[in-house]
Design a protein around this motif. Structure first.
Motif, short mmCIF file in Angstrom:
data_model
loop_
_atom_site.label_atom_id
_atom_site.label_comp_id
_atom_site.label_asym_id
_atom_site.label_seq_id
_atom_site.Cartn_x
_atom_site.Cartn_y
_atom_site.Cartn_z
N ASP A 1 0.82 -1.23 0.00
CA ASP A 1 0.00 0.00 0.00
C ASP A 1 0.85 1.27 0.00
O ASP A 1 0.58 2.20 -0.78
CB ASP A 1 -0.96 -0.01 1.19
N PRO A 2 1.89 1.39 0.84
CA PRO A 2 2.73 2.60 0.76
C PRO A 2 3.46 2.75 -0.57
O PRO A 2 3.62 3.86 -1.07
CB PRO A 2 3.72 2.41 1.92
N LEU A 3 3.89 1.63 -1.15
CA LEU A 3 4.60 1.72 -2.43
C LEU A 3 3.67 2.18 -3.55
O LEU A 3 4.11 2.85 -4.49
CB LEU A 3 5.22 0.36 -2.79
N LYS A 4 2.40 1.84 -3.48
CA LYS A 4 1.45 2.27 -4.51
C LYS A 4 1.28 3.78 -4.53
O LYS A 4 0.88 4.35 -5.55
CB LYS A 4 0.09 1.60 -4.29
N ARG A 5 1.57 4.42 -3.38
CA ARG A 5 1.41 5.87 -3.29
C ARG A 5 2.67 6.63 -3.70
O ARG A 5 2.68 7.86 -3.69
CB ARG A 5 1.00 6.25 -1.86
N LYS B 1 5.62 0.83 -13.51
CA LYS B 1 5.55 2.29 -13.47
C LYS B 1 4.37 2.78 -14.29
O LYS B 1 3.81 2.04 -15.11
CB LYS B 1 6.85 2.91 -14.01
N GLN B 2 4.00 4.03 -14.07
CA GLN B 2 2.96 4.65 -14.87
C GLN B 2 3.49 5.00 -16.25
O GLN B 2 4.69 5.21 -16.43
CB GLN B 2 2.45 5.92 -14.18
N VAL C 1 4.54 5.21 -9.60
CA VAL C 1 4.25 3.78 -9.51
C VAL C 1 2.85 3.52 -10.07
O VAL C 1 1.87 4.15 -9.65
CB VAL C 1 4.35 3.28 -8.06
N GLY C 2 2.77 2.60 -11.03
CA GLY C 2 1.48 2.30 -11.64
C GLY C 2 0.74 1.18 -10.94
O GLY C 2 -0.47 1.26 -10.71
#
Length: 462
Positions: A164-168, A287-288, A172-173
């Motif tokens: 969850d923290p890495l998604k923010r 990644k996005q 990060v896609g």
């Protein structure tokens, strides 16, 4: 007035032009995204429909056939491919290169809506979803997470405290993880006890669903404040589930623990990941689209440093794949190639021209040509990747070749007794047309590649 004459007679203006190139090129370089490959988006969109429990024949007749009938009328469609397997239908809509996939996806959604009345006949089929592939979906970072004492809670730790923290993190896609066992409350019924209490499994299920709810209970005014009231009814542990009333036998309540055994366990694993000889959870980070790969990975690593202080001490993270290492290696190779080229240019010029200062002039053509190229890459929306770096390496050779030809002719005029300024103007004018023609010849050879479509067109376009 010709270009060589302008450059010689107006040295201040010439210096300012090159200073502007250096400035703009440096700014463009730091704004360019670093990536392994150019952005590649195949003109294909997949429509995937899960159909649990169905055979390939049923999937073909109940799902794939109706989707094909509607999707075949999608505008700009080149061809349609489908595959029906047990539990899954995949229909690939392939368009012509250059088609606007955003528009195509909207058209496909409309066609799926038209097919829904027929798809709804298959009651167990899930809602179709659209999948669009692009090079940005290639993982930029793959890691494994292992634990010793915290192994039973590893899935929850990864899900809540790491993923969850890495998604923010900016850029990060998606964060996908493989392996691990998710927590699952298991209810094992005693068939004789269920029959003795005249219950059914469906009755128990309905009772559990009705109890496991958080419900609003209105509001209360306290002075000028109005407080919202909610009844917290969700289960917190297996003991609360076991004590749930699922029926009545006269005046006696029948609790779940009377007819079943409730255990706090883990679901059966469907996939496994290993780090060495230890079971692990693999984190796959994407990644996005359009994000800078190197900056995203650096931001992830910085975030992981703080996360290590928040998770149990026995949690270990191991890097399996780091795309930034490959990108840094490419850039270092380009720098090394430029340095080697500069040294070789100096050696060749000294051997043939016998002038050290002249060799330095030719050497300066290498960094100026590279810096100028970064402006073009930024203006055209390209990235620094393996294709563009290979192209720059080839272009540097052409620039050095032209610089040596011009410089050699200038030295020949100087040896005839002309002043350096006069020699520079006359010698450059003499060979300017020939040098331009030779360069344009190479451009003309490569120019048709810009008209190539498809994957080759994307690569050669850079």
């Amino acid at each position: 007035m010709k270009l060589p004459e302008i450059a010689v007679r107006r040295p201040v203006a010439t210096i300012m032009v090159f200073a502007a190139i250096i400035l703009l090129g440096s700014v463009a370089f730091f704004k360019l995204n670093l990536d392994m490959l150019p952005d590649i988006e195949p003109p294909a969109v997949s429509v995937i429909t899960p159909y649990p429990g169905a055979s390939a024949t049923d999937v073909e007749s109940d799902i794939t056939k109706y989707l094909e009938d509607q999707l075949s009328t999608t505008p700009n469609l080149d061809r349609l491919e489908s595959k029906s397997k047990d539990n899954l239908s995949v229909v690939n809509c392939i368009f012509k290169w250059g088609a606007d996939l955003d528009v195509a996806v909207n058209d496909i959604r409309e066609k799926i809506d038209l097919a829904k009345p027929d798809l709804d006949k298959a009651k167990d089929a899930k809602t179709p979803y659209i999948f669009k592939f692009s090079s940005s979906m290639v993982p930029v970072l793959v890691m494994t997470v292992t634990a010793k004492e915290s192994s039973p809670d590893l899935y929850r730790i990864v899900d809540k405290q790491i993923s969850d923290p890495l998604k923010r993190v900016a850029g990060v896609g998606a964060v996908v993880y493989i392996g691990g066992q998710e927590r699952q409350i298991k209810v094992h019924f005693d068939r004789k006890a269920v029959e003795a209490h005249h219950l059914s499994v469906q009755q128990v299920r309905n009772a559990l669903a009705a109890e496991n709810l958080n419900l609003p209970a209105g509001s209360v005014k306290v002075g000028r404040n109005e407080l919202q009231i909610r009844v917290a009814g969700r289960y917190r542990d297996a003991a609360e589930i076991a004590n749930t009333v699922v029926g009545r036998n006269g005046d006696a309540f029948i609790r779940l623990k009377d007819v079943a055994a409730v255990t706090d366990a883990h679901e059966e694993p469907q996939e496994w990941a290993w780090s060495g000889s230890s079971p692990a959870i693999a984190l796959i980070i994407q990644k996005q689209s359009g994000a800078n790969t190197v900056r995203v990975i650096e931001a992830i690593k910085e975030r992981l440093k703080t996360l290590k202080e928040e998770v149990p001490a026995d949690i270990e993270l191991h890097t399996v794949l780091d795309n930034s290492d490959h990108i840094y290696a490419m850039i270092n190779n380009l720098v090394e190639a430029a340095v080697v080229a500069a040294i070789l240019v100096i050696v060749v010029c000294i051997l043939f021209l016998r002038r050290f200062r002249s060799s330095l002039i030719v050497t300066l053509a290498i960094p100026f040509s590279l810096i100028g190229a970064f402006i073009g890459l930024f203006a055209m929306g390209y990235t620094i990747n393996v294709i563009s770096l290979m192209s720059l390496s080839i272009a540097v050779g052409l620039v050095v070749d032209d610089a040596i030809v011009v410089l050699e002719n200038i030295i020949r005029h100087v040896e005839k007794g002309k002043s350096p300024k006069q020699a520079a103007v006359e010698a450059t004018s003499e060979v300017g047309l020939a040098v331009t023609a030779s360069t344009l010849t190479i451009v003309v050879v490569f120019a048709p590649l810009l008209l190539v479509k498809g994957l080759a067109g994307i690569i050669f376009g850079q």
